[in-house]
Scaffold this motif. Structure first.
Motif, short mmCIF file in Angstrom:
data_model
loop_
_atom_site.label_atom_id
_atom_site.label_comp_id
_atom_site.label_asym_id
_atom_site.label_seq_id
_atom_site.Cartn_x
_atom_site.Cartn_y
_atom_site.Cartn_z
N THR A 151 0.84 -1.20 0.00
CA THR A 151 0.00 0.00 0.00
C THR A 151 0.87 1.26 0.00
O THR A 151 2.07 1.19 0.27
CB THR A 151 -0.93 0.04 1.23
N GLU A 152 0.24 2.36 -0.27
CA GLU A 152 0.85 3.69 -0.28
C GLU A 152 1.97 3.82 -1.31
O GLU A 152 3.15 3.91 -0.96
CB GLU A 152 1.33 4.08 1.12
N PRO A 153 1.59 3.86 -2.60
CA PRO A 153 2.61 4.01 -3.64
C PRO A 153 3.24 5.40 -3.61
O PRO A 153 2.54 6.41 -3.45
CB PRO A 153 1.80 3.81 -4.93
N GLU A 154 4.56 5.43 -3.71
CA GLU A 154 5.27 6.70 -3.73
C GLU A 154 6.65 6.50 -4.34
O GLU A 154 7.36 5.56 -3.97
CB GLU A 154 5.39 7.25 -2.31
N GLN A 155 7.02 7.37 -5.25
CA GLN A 155 8.35 7.37 -5.87
C GLN A 155 8.76 6.00 -6.42
O GLN A 155 9.87 5.53 -6.19
CB GLN A 155 9.39 7.90 -4.89
#
Length: 188
Positions: free
Chosen positions: A153-157
């Motif tokens: 979870t929480e896609p970032e960069q």
């Protein structure tokens, strides 16, 4: 290996026009052509069990598409990823699939599902990064070799910030908008 823009364009054009052999599916993952055979019955049972629970235990209408082509973000030095998840799940956007082209953008997709098969490292690493670059909120990986299910979870960069793993037979809590414990007993 990074490719110049001209090579990227040629590879993408070639991929889009590719005539995939019968009994196979083709994806372009981080600049690599991935050709896989059709899955076995245990693979399909795992997908079926997840989908069944999503429909029965979610408090709203969940839309599911198996083998829907998604156009995702670009990896550095590679053409745009074209990935076919084992399952594409949409919550609260019931018309997203209606009229969608074979390779649709990933905006509006709530979760993707992969069940490991012939090349599990692609599901574990390369596809995880692809889905994160596409901004898909949740990636559910049923890893048959590791006998576990992982929720990213929480896609970032270009990757997911968080993950939770449950061994087969143990529940895995899915976050909102699903908000239930996924039963993984049938994956054994």
């Amino acid at each position: 290996m990074a490719q110049d823009p001209y090579t990227q364009k040629l590879l993408l054009d070639w991929f889009v026009e590719l005539d995939t052999p019968e009994g196979f599916r083709a994806e372009l993952v981080e600049g690599e052509l991935v050709l896989t055979s059709l899955p076995d019955g245990h693979h399909e049972r795992c997908i079926s069990r997840v989908v069944s629970q999503l429909h029965l235990r979610s408090d709203f209408d969940v839309q599911f598409s198996g083998n829907k082509g998604l156009k995702l973000g670009m990896a550095d030095g590679h053409p745009q990823d074209h990935v076919i998840p084992d399952g594409t799940i949409v919550a609260r956007a019931p018309r997203l699939f209606r009229g969608a082209p074979p390779w649709m953008p990933c905006q509006g997709v709530t979760m993707v599902l992969e069940v490991t098969f012939t090349r599990p490292e692609i599901d574990r690493v390369a596809k995880r990064r692809c889905y994160a670059r596409g901004g898909i909120p949740c990636y559910l990986l049923v890893d048959r070799d590791a006998d576990s299910t992982t929720l990213f979870t929480e896609p970032e960069q270009g990757d997911y910030l968080h993950s939770r793993t449950a061994a087969f037979g143990r529940p895995l809590t899915l976050p909102e908008p699903f908000a239930f414990d996924l039963d993984t007993t049938d994956f054994l």
